[in-house]
Design a protein around this motif. Structure first.
Motif, PDB file in Angstrom:
ATOM      1  N   ARG A   1     -31.474  -2.667 -26.145  1.00 19.19           N
ATOM      2  CA  ARG A   1     -32.098  -1.533 -26.838  1.00 19.19           C
ATOM      3  C   ARG A   1     -31.195  -0.299 -26.803  1.00 19.19           C
ATOM      4  N   ASN A   2     -30.578  -0.065 -25.651  1.00 18.97           N
ATOM      5  CA  ASN A   2     -29.673   1.081 -25.534  1.00 18.97           C
ATOM      6  C   ASN A   2     -28.415   0.895 -26.374  1.00 18.97           C
ATOM      7  N   ALA A   3     -27.906  -0.329 -26.398  1.00 17.98           N
ATOM      8  CA  ALA A   3     -26.727  -0.608 -27.220  1.00 17.98           C
ATOM      9  C   ALA A   3     -27.056  -0.447 -28.702  1.00 17.98           C
ATOM     10  N   GLU A   4     -28.228  -0.928 -29.113  1.00 18.10           N
ATOM     11  CA  GLU A   4     -28.633  -0.805 -30.513  1.00 18.10           C
ATOM     12  C   GLU A   4     -28.746   0.664 -30.922  1.00 18.10           C
ATOM     13  N   GLU A   5     -29.342   1.456 -30.054  1.00 14.45           N
ATOM     14  CA  GLU A   5     -29.487   2.884 -30.334  1.00 14.45           C
ATOM     15  C   GLU A   5     -28.111   3.544 -30.460  1.00 14.45           C
ATOM     16  N   THR A   6     -27.206   3.185 -29.539  1.00 14.25           N
ATOM     17  CA  THR A   6     -25.846   3.737 -29.557  1.00 14.25           C
ATOM     18  C   THR A   6     -25.107   3.351 -30.834  1.00 14.25           C
ATOM     19  N   LEU A   7     -25.191   2.075 -31.192  1.00 11.45           N
ATOM     20  CA  LEU A   7     -24.438   1.597 -32.346  1.00 11.45           C
ATOM     21  C   LEU A   7     -24.983   2.148 -33.660  1.00 11.45           C
ATOM     22  N   HIS A   8     -26.271   2.380 -33.744  1.00 14.21           N
ATOM     23  CA  HIS A   8     -26.814   3.024 -34.933  1.00 14.21           C
ATOM     24  C   HIS A   8     -26.230   4.433 -35.082  1.00 14.21           C
ATOM     25  N   GLU A   9     -26.114   5.136 -33.971  1.00 11.22           N
ATOM     26  CA  GLU A   9     -25.528   6.481 -34.021  1.00 11.22           C
ATOM     27  C   GLU A   9     -24.061   6.426 -34.440  1.00 11.22           C
ATOM     28  N   LEU A  10     -23.316   5.511 -33.823  1.00 10.77           N
ATOM     29  CA  LEU A  10     -21.880   5.427 -34.114  1.00 10.77           C
ATOM     30  C   LEU A  10     -21.613   4.898 -35.516  1.00 10.77           C
ATOM     31  N   TYR A  11     -22.492   4.041 -36.009  1.00 13.79           N
ATOM     32  CA  TYR A  11     -22.355   3.531 -37.385  1.00 13.79           C
ATOM     33  C   TYR A  11     -22.326   4.697 -38.373  1.00 13.79           C
ATOM     34  N   GLY A  12     -23.198   5.683 -38.107  1.00 14.06           N
ATOM     35  CA  GLY A  12     -23.219   6.856 -38.978  1.00 14.06           C
ATOM     36  C   GLY A  12     -22.067   7.801 -38.711  1.00 14.06           C
ATOM     37  N   THR A  13     -21.793   8.041 -37.441  1.00 15.79           N
ATOM     38  CA  THR A  13     -20.727   8.982 -37.070  1.00 15.79           C
ATOM     39  C   THR A  13     -19.376   8.551 -37.636  1.00 15.79           C
ATOM     40  N   TYR A  14     -19.100   7.246 -37.582  1.00 16.82           N
ATOM     41  CA  TYR A  14     -17.796   6.738 -38.023  1.00 16.82           C
ATOM     42  C   TYR A  14     -17.819   6.214 -39.468  1.00 16.82           C
ATOM     43  N   ASN A  15     -18.949   6.410 -40.166  1.00 17.18           N
ATOM     44  CA  ASN A  15     -19.054   5.985 -41.570  1.00 17.18           C
ATOM     45  C   ASN A  15     -18.594   4.534 -41.764  1.00 17.18           C
ATOM     46  N   LEU A  16     -19.114   3.641 -40.936  1.00 16.68           N
ATOM     47  CA  LEU A  16     -18.665   2.246 -40.982  1.00 16.68           C
ATOM     48  C   LEU A  16     -19.013   1.568 -42.298  1.00 16.68           C
ATOM     49  N   LYS A  17     -20.016   2.071 -42.981  1.00 14.64           N
ATOM     50  CA  LYS A  17     -20.344   1.503 -44.298  1.00 14.64           C
ATOM     51  C   LYS A  17     -19.170   1.640 -45.260  1.00 14.64           C
ATOM     52  N   ASP A  18     -18.421   2.730 -45.111  1.00 12.17           N
ATOM     53  CA  ASP A  18     -17.313   2.999 -46.032  1.00 12.17           C
ATOM     54  C   ASP A  18     -16.131   2.066 -45.840  1.00 12.17           C
TER      55      ASP A  18
ATOM     56  N   PHE B   1     -13.237   3.798 -31.194  1.00 15.21           N
ATOM     57  CA  PHE B   1     -14.627   3.343 -31.306  1.00 15.21           C
ATOM     58  C   PHE B   1     -15.144   2.764 -29.992  1.00 15.21           C
ATOM     59  N   GLU B   2     -14.350   1.919 -29.355  1.00 16.35           N
ATOM     60  CA  GLU B   2     -14.768   1.326 -28.072  1.00 16.35           C
ATOM     61  C   GLU B   2     -14.990   2.411 -27.035  1.00 16.35           C
ATOM     62  N   ASP B   3     -14.082   3.380 -26.963  1.00 16.10           N
ATOM     63  CA  ASP B   3     -14.239   4.472 -25.995  1.00 16.10           C
ATOM     64  C   ASP B   3     -15.503   5.279 -26.272  1.00 16.10           C
ATOM     65  N   ALA B   4     -15.772   5.524 -27.541  1.00 14.64           N
ATOM     66  CA  ALA B   4     -16.973   6.279 -27.903  1.00 14.64           C
ATOM     67  C   ALA B   4     -18.222   5.517 -27.492  1.00 14.64           C
ATOM     68  N   TYR B   5     -18.202   4.216 -27.703  1.00 15.00           N
ATOM     69  CA  TYR B   5     -19.344   3.380 -27.307  1.00 15.00           C
ATOM     70  C   TYR B   5     -19.530   3.401 -25.786  1.00 15.00           C
ATOM     71  N   VAL B   6     -18.436   3.219 -25.051  1.00 11.22           N
ATOM     72  CA  VAL B   6     -18.492   3.172 -23.591  1.00 11.22           C
ATOM     73  C   VAL B   6     -18.968   4.497 -23.010  1.00 11.22           C
ATOM     74  N   ASN B   7     -18.615   5.585 -23.649  1.00 14.03           N
ATOM     75  CA  ASN B   7     -19.032   6.902 -23.161  1.00 14.03           C
ATOM     76  C   ASN B   7     -20.485   7.222 -23.491  1.00 14.03           C
TER      77      ASN B   7
ATOM     78  N   PRO C   1     -23.990   4.326 -21.824  1.00 12.04           N
ATOM     79  CA  PRO C   1     -24.588   4.470 -20.485  1.00 12.04           C
ATOM     80  C   PRO C   1     -25.456   5.710 -20.316  1.00 12.04           C
ATOM     81  N   THR C   2     -25.379   6.638 -21.272  1.00 11.79           N
ATOM     82  CA  THR C   2     -26.218   7.836 -21.185  1.00 11.79           C
ATOM     83  C   THR C   2     -27.614   7.585 -21.755  1.00 11.79           C
ATOM     84  N   LYS C   3     -27.819   6.440 -22.376  1.00  8.95           N
ATOM     85  CA  LYS C   3     -29.137   6.114 -22.930  1.00  8.95           C
ATOM     86  C   LYS C   3     -30.100   5.773 -21.793  1.00  8.95           C
ATOM     87  N   THR C   4     -31.370   5.997 -22.031  1.00  9.62           N
ATOM     88  CA  THR C   4     -32.326   5.944 -20.914  1.00  9.62           C
ATOM     89  C   THR C   4     -33.481   4.968 -21.116  1.00  9.62           C
TER      90      THR C   4
END
Length: 243
Positions: free
Chosen positions: A32-49, A106-112, A115-118
Motif C-alpha cells: 500500500r505504501n509503495a503504491e501510494e509512493t509510485l502514484h506520486e512519482l508517476y505524476g512527478t516524473y511525467n511517466l506517461k510522457d 527515480f530509484e533514489d526518489a522512491y527509496v527516500n 519509507p516516510t509513508k505511514t
C-alpha cells in the motif's frame, strides 16, 4: 474473524515470553505504501510522457518484480544494490520500454519517499499495545537500516519494541538461523520461550521453524497455507485472541 487454528490457544501459547515480529508486509503495509509512493512519482516524473500509459499497470508490474527480487534477497542470491538496480529496470523492460528511459534519480526518489509513508495493517497499534502489556516485543527485519528506521519512527512503532534487529546490520538475512540466534541472545531468552510472526513463508516461518522457534504465518491475502506451516492468521487482531 477466522477462528484460531490452535485448539486451545491460551494454554498452548502462554509459555512464550518474547514475541518477534517481521515489519514489512506484516505490520507496515509495504504494498500500500509503495503504491501510494509510485502514484506520486508517476505524476512527478511525467511517466506517461515516456510511454508508461497506465499508472496501475506500472505499479502492478513493479510489485511483482519487487516481490520476486526480495525473495532472492532473503535467500542471499542477490545483494541490496542488485535488488535496487533491477526492480525498476525489469519493470520498464517488461512494459516494452528501454531501462535507459527511466529517470536517473527515480530509484533514489522512491527509496527516500516510500519509507516516510505511514500505512499499517489494520489494528496494528491496538494489537501491539495489547501484546506489549503481556510480552516483550522485538522486530527482526530483512529491510535496510535507513528505511527501517524511518518506518518505525514515522509510524510510532518504535515504542513497542525492546530490540529492532536489522539484517543489514547483523550481516545475515532471515531465514539464516544466525539472525534468529542473534535475536534471542540479544533478548536474553530461549527459542522455546520465543515466537516469530511474519508474512514470508521462507524467511519468517520456515526460517524460525528450522531454527526451532515456533511461528505464526500472517496471511492477509488468504493464500493457500503450506502443510508445513502450523498456524496462520489473516488479521493482526487475531493475535489478541490467541496470545
Amino acid at each position: 474473524m477466522p477462528k484460531s487454528e490452535i485448539e486451545n490457544p491460551k494454554s498452548e501459547i502462554k509459555k512464550y515470553t518474547h514475541l518477534f515480529f517481521d515489519l514489512d508486509h506484516t505490520i507496515w503495509d509495504f504494498d500500500r505504501n509503495a503504491e501510494e509512493t509510485l502514484h506520486e512519482l508517476y505524476g512527478t516524473y511525467n511517466l506517461k510522457d515516456i510511454g508508461l500509459h497506465s499508472a496501475d499497470l506500472f505499479i502492478e508490474t513493479y510489485t511483482r518484480h519487487n516481490h520476486r527480487l526480495w525473495a532472492q534477497y532473503h535467500l542471499g542470491e542477490i545483494t541490496k544494490d542488485e535488488l535496487r538496480d533491477a526492480r525498476f529496470k525489469s519493470t520498464f523492460t517488461e512494459l516494452g520500454l528501454h531501462p535507459s528511459l527511466m529517470p536517473a534519480d527515480f530509484e533514489d526518489a522512491y527509496v527516500n519517499l516510500c519509507p516516510t509513508k505511514t500505512n499499517l495493517f489494520p489494528h496494528a497499534h491496538e494489537t501491539l499495545a495489547y501484546l506489549q502489556s503481556k510480552y516483550t516485543l522485538h522486530l527482526i527485519s530483512n529491510g535496510f537500516k535507513d528505511s527501517t528506521t524511518l518506518k518505525v519512527n514515522g509510524t510510532d512503532l518504535v515504542k513497542y519494541f525492546q530490540n529492532i534487529i536489522i539484517s543489514e546490520v547483523v550481516g545475515v538475512n532471515k531465514p539464516d538461523p544466525l539472525i534468529f540466534q542473534h535475536a534471542i541472545d540479544l533478548a536474553g531468552t530461549t527459542k522455546e520461550e520465543s515466537l516469530m510472526i511474519g508474512d514470508s513463508i521462507e524467511a519468517d516461518i520456515r526460517g524460525a521453524l528450522g531454527f526451532g522457534m515456533d511461528a505464526i504465518y500472517f496471511n492477509p491475502l488468504g493464500l493457500e497455507k503450506p502443510v508445513d506451516v502450523p498456524v496462520q492468521i489473516t488479521h493482526l487482531k487475531e493475535l489478541t485472541l490467541m496470545l
